[in-house]
Design a protein around this motif. Structure first.
Motif, PDB file in Angstrom:
ATOM      1  N   LYS A  31      41.048 -11.203 -28.925  1.00 41.45           N
ATOM      2  CA  LYS A  31      42.287 -11.297 -29.699  1.00 41.45           C
ATOM      3  C   LYS A  31      42.785 -12.723 -29.604  1.00 41.45           C
ATOM      4  O   LYS A  31      42.697 -13.361 -28.542  1.00 41.45           O
ATOM      5  CB  LYS A  31      43.358 -10.361 -29.159  1.00 41.45           C
ATOM      6  CG  LYS A  31      43.020  -8.886 -29.160  1.00 41.45           C
ATOM      7  CD  LYS A  31      44.234  -8.083 -28.674  1.00 41.45           C
ATOM      8  CE  LYS A  31      43.894  -6.617 -28.507  1.00 41.45           C
ATOM      9  NZ  LYS A  31      43.024  -6.383 -27.332  1.00 41.45           N
ATOM     10  N   ALA A  32      43.335 -13.227 -30.686  1.00 39.32           N
ATOM     11  CA  ALA A  32      43.936 -14.556 -30.703  1.00 39.32           C
ATOM     12  C   ALA A  32      45.400 -14.414 -31.079  1.00 39.32           C
ATOM     13  O   ALA A  32      45.724 -14.016 -32.202  1.00 39.32           O
ATOM     14  CB  ALA A  32      43.210 -15.463 -31.692  1.00 39.32           C
ATOM     15  N   VAL A  34      48.326 -16.202 -32.215  1.00 42.51           N
ATOM     16  CA  VAL A  34      48.441 -17.491 -32.901  1.00 42.51           C
ATOM     17  C   VAL A  34      49.908 -17.857 -33.077  1.00 42.51           C
ATOM     18  O   VAL A  34      50.764 -16.989 -33.295  1.00 42.51           O
ATOM     19  CB  VAL A  34      47.727 -17.423 -34.265  1.00 42.51           C
ATOM     20  CG1 VAL A  34      47.849 -18.736 -35.012  1.00 42.51           C
ATOM     21  CG2 VAL A  34      46.257 -17.042 -34.074  1.00 42.51           C
ATOM     22  N   THR A  51      47.741 -21.202 -29.104  1.00 42.27           N
ATOM     23  CA  THR A  51      47.050 -19.933 -29.329  1.00 42.27           C
ATOM     24  C   THR A  51      46.534 -19.412 -27.986  1.00 42.27           C
ATOM     25  O   THR A  51      45.945 -20.176 -27.208  1.00 42.27           O
ATOM     26  CB  THR A  51      45.871 -20.101 -30.298  1.00 42.27           C
ATOM     27  OG1 THR A  51      46.379 -20.441 -31.590  1.00 42.27           O
ATOM     28  CG2 THR A  51      45.058 -18.818 -30.398  1.00 42.27           C
ATOM     29  N   LEU A  53      43.958 -16.850 -26.255  1.00 42.39           N
ATOM     30  CA  LEU A  53      42.778 -16.016 -26.465  1.00 42.39           C
ATOM     31  C   LEU A  53      42.681 -14.979 -25.361  1.00 42.39           C
ATOM     32  O   LEU A  53      42.792 -15.305 -24.171  1.00 42.39           O
ATOM     33  CB  LEU A  53      41.511 -16.874 -26.481  1.00 42.39           C
ATOM     34  CG  LEU A  53      41.380 -17.922 -27.589  1.00 42.39           C
ATOM     35  CD1 LEU A  53      40.060 -18.666 -27.431  1.00 42.39           C
ATOM     36  CD2 LEU A  53      41.461 -17.267 -28.955  1.00 42.39           C
ATOM     37  N   LEU A  69      39.311 -21.555 -33.592  1.00 40.68           N
ATOM     38  CA  LEU A  69      39.268 -20.244 -32.962  1.00 40.68           C
ATOM     39  C   LEU A  69      37.870 -19.665 -33.054  1.00 40.68           C
ATOM     40  O   LEU A  69      37.107 -20.006 -33.963  1.00 40.68           O
ATOM     41  CB  LEU A  69      40.244 -19.291 -33.663  1.00 40.68           C
ATOM     42  CG  LEU A  69      41.705 -19.730 -33.768  1.00 40.68           C
ATOM     43  CD1 LEU A  69      42.521 -18.646 -34.479  1.00 40.68           C
ATOM     44  CD2 LEU A  69      42.282 -20.017 -32.403  1.00 40.68           C
ATOM     45  N   ALA A  73      37.335 -13.618 -33.511  1.00 40.98           N
ATOM     46  CA  ALA A  73      38.628 -13.270 -32.932  1.00 40.98           C
ATOM     47  C   ALA A  73      39.507 -12.527 -33.934  1.00 40.98           C
ATOM     48  O   ALA A  73      39.606 -12.909 -35.108  1.00 40.98           O
ATOM     49  CB  ALA A  73      39.337 -14.524 -32.451  1.00 40.98           C
ATOM     50  N   GLU A  74      40.148 -11.475 -33.473  1.00 45.10           N
ATOM     51  CA  GLU A  74      41.183 -10.798 -34.256  1.00 45.10           C
ATOM     52  C   GLU A  74      42.469 -11.595 -34.104  1.00 45.10           C
ATOM     53  O   GLU A  74      43.008 -11.736 -33.003  1.00 45.10           O
ATOM     54  CB  GLU A  74      41.388  -9.379 -33.738  1.00 45.10           C
ATOM     55  CG  GLU A  74      42.542  -8.639 -34.392  1.00 45.10           C
ATOM     56  CD  GLU A  74      42.930  -7.367 -33.676  1.00 45.10           C
ATOM     57  OE1 GLU A  74      43.894  -6.711 -34.117  1.00 45.10           O
ATOM     58  OE2 GLU A  74      42.282  -7.041 -32.656  1.00 45.10           O
ATOM     59  N   GLN A  75      42.977 -12.133 -35.205  1.00 43.53           N
ATOM     60  CA  GLN A  75      44.144 -12.997 -35.139  1.00 43.53           C
ATOM     61  C   GLN A  75      45.442 -12.198 -35.301  1.00 43.53           C
ATOM     62  O   GLN A  75      45.594 -11.422 -36.242  1.00 43.53           O
ATOM     63  CB  GLN A  75      44.068 -14.079 -36.214  1.00 43.53           C
ATOM     64  CG  GLN A  75      42.896 -15.038 -36.029  1.00 43.53           C
ATOM     65  CD  GLN A  75      42.956 -16.214 -36.990  1.00 43.53           C
ATOM     66  OE1 GLN A  75      44.046 -16.704 -37.315  1.00 43.53           O
ATOM     67  NE2 GLN A  75      41.795 -16.674 -37.435  1.00 43.53           N
ATOM     68  N   ASP A  77      49.257 -13.185 -35.692  1.00 45.60           N
ATOM     69  CA  ASP A  77      50.175 -14.298 -35.919  1.00 45.60           C
ATOM     70  C   ASP A  77      51.558 -13.934 -35.372  1.00 45.60           C
ATOM     71  O   ASP A  77      52.215 -13.025 -35.879  1.00 45.60           O
ATOM     72  CB  ASP A  77      50.258 -14.611 -37.413  1.00 45.60           C
ATOM     73  CG  ASP A  77      51.031 -15.893 -37.692  1.00 45.60           C
ATOM     74  OD1 ASP A  77      51.675 -16.420 -36.758  1.00 45.60           O
ATOM     75  OD2 ASP A  77      50.994 -16.371 -38.841  1.00 45.60           O
TER      76      ASP A  77
END
Length: 444
Positions: A31-32, A34, A51, A53, A69, A73-75, A77
């Motif tokens: 997961k990111a 952001v 960000t 991680l 990234l 990665a699942e971003q 926000d």
């Protein structure tokens, strides 16, 4: 707390609402988070636009703005929201009295959803604590539970009679079961410590009625078996200065510091504690040489202070008492003593730790970032847990997402929008209820 109050709190808890987006256990997917304004727990300034991680239950990296990234990665926000480490309440008692079915589980879930991802339990019914900790490890919505073996000596009557003693001991004799042991002879020490290890305790909690030689033997035995050592700042026959010289990891309750240097100590667990401690405070000025020497010894020996400001109350007739406690905490902090944040009372529909953080700022003179450090990085260090308390690679992915900046106003720790524990994301569906006595965050 009355049964009626507990039931009212349970109803409030059921209305707060939460949702877990990743199930009880995090996967190894990345997961990111952001566009985060990061408070990393070390007391450093806010880092903007980073960000975070997360892989599984760990933080994999913290990236500056513009760094690429991972493709997989699942971003998520966060749009400039504030993120700090999961909070640690370093002083709770979860199992010292009977409660309605499901009550303590509801309190633990409310604490988690209020940003508390780890608690240190300082004594209670040991078997019940083991079960709570096992439930948390298998997915129950709860902070991580670190628990202790509480020990008293021959000079203490604590938990030996009355309803609390009956609850903690169950059908056994008080002082003989895991979670609370009374040591009457040095020959018992190794067995008491071994029992703590076998039951998964993180530390030995020294409570009362212990003279210096017995205290020293207990600490040595705990160290040999890899246990942390925690204790009341005053153990009756063992004064704070004598205890600090033996090198425990954390001492609790800043009011007990008044007994440093006293030549006659009386048991703090019997009647008249406030009167005796007030008299000790009058003989031990905060700006005097006794506390100066104590705090220097604490700093040198790496002994942390858990002041528990919240439980000193708010009554008008206790104003001078609270002022001494706050001033002693302030001086300890200014002297380089590590402060850890504990409440001695976890909370109900929301965690009391937010109130403790406000008191550390408003009465003890800490900055908001220093208070947050007391409930994150410094608590983790004092508990011997280098996997907690900081947003950094390799640490557990325990994070709190806030809508407002707590470095500007400590009340903003209450603006919790989501909690991540071991990589599992849980979103709040409603604001955190304001704990009793706490100041609410300013309206956005």
């Amino acid at each position: 707390m009355s049964l009626r109050t507990l039931l009212a709190l349970a109803l409030t808890i059921t209305l707060c609402g939460c949702s877990a987006e990743s199930g009880p256990h995090a996967s190894d997917d990345v997961k990111a988070l952001v566009d985060v304004n990061l408070i990393d727990g070390t007391g450093g300034p806010v880092r903007e636009g980073v960000t975070i991680l997360i892989r599984g239950d760990r933080i994999e990296g913290v990236l500056d703005p513009g760094q690429p990234l991972p493709d997989t990665a699942e971003q998520l926000d966060l749009g400039g929201r504030y993120v700090m480490p999961g909070l640690i309440d370093a002083h709770v008692h979860l199992k010292t009295q009977p409660r309605p079915d499901g009550m303590i589980e509801a309190v633990l879930e409310a604490a988690l959803m209020g940003g508390v991802t780890t608690v240190r339990d300082m004594g209670g019914a040991g078997g019940a604590l083991v079960e709570l900790a096992r439930a948390e490890r298998t997915g129950a919505p709860s902070p991580r539970i670190l628990y202790s073996q509480l020990v008293t000596g021959s000079g203490s009557r604590f938990w030996l009679e009355g309803p609390a003693a009956e609850y903690v001991a169950g059908s056994a004799s008080p002082g003989t079961t895991f979670g609370f042991r009374q040591v009457l002879d040095a020959d018992q020490i190794d067995e008491i410590v071994e029992q703590a290890v076998e039951q998964g305790a993180a530390g030995l909690k020294l409570h009362s009625g212990l003279e210096p030689e017995m205290t020293a033997r207990l600490i040595a035995a705990a160290r040999r078996r890899g246990l942390e050592v925690w204790g009341h700042a005053n153990l009756d026959q063992t004064r704070p200065d004598q205890l600090v010289a033996l090198g425990p990891d954390i001492i609790s309750h800043a009011d007990m510091l008044a007994y440093a240097g006293q030549t006659q100590i009386t048991a703090p667990v019997l009647g008249g504690y406030i009167e005796r401690t007030t008299a000790a405070m009058n003989r031990t000025p905060v700006d005097g040489p006794v506390l100066a020497a104590l705090f220097e010894a604490m700093r040198t020996n790496g002994v942390s202070l858990d002041p528990t400001l919240m439980v000193m109350g708010d009554s008008e007739d206790g104003r001078a008492y609270r002022a001494w406690v706050a001033s002693a905490t302030r001086r300890a902090h200014e002297s380089g003593v590590r402060i850890v944040a504990g409440t001695d009372a976890l909370g109900g529909s929301s965690p009391n730790l937010h109130r403790e953080l406000q008191l550390l700022v408003e009465r003890a003179g800490m900055t908001p970032l220093e208070a947050i450090r007391a409930a994150t990085f410094d608590s983790a260090a004092a508990l011997g847990r280098d996997d907690l308390g900081m947003v950094a690679p390799g640490r557990r992915a325990d994070l709190v997402v806030l809508s407002a900046d707590p470095s500007l106003d400590i009340a903003n720790t209450l603006t919790v929008q989501a909690v991540i524990k071991d990589g599992v994301v849980r979103r709040r569906q409603s604001p955190v209820p304001i704990p009793p006595g706490a100041r609410p965050p300013a309206a956005p």
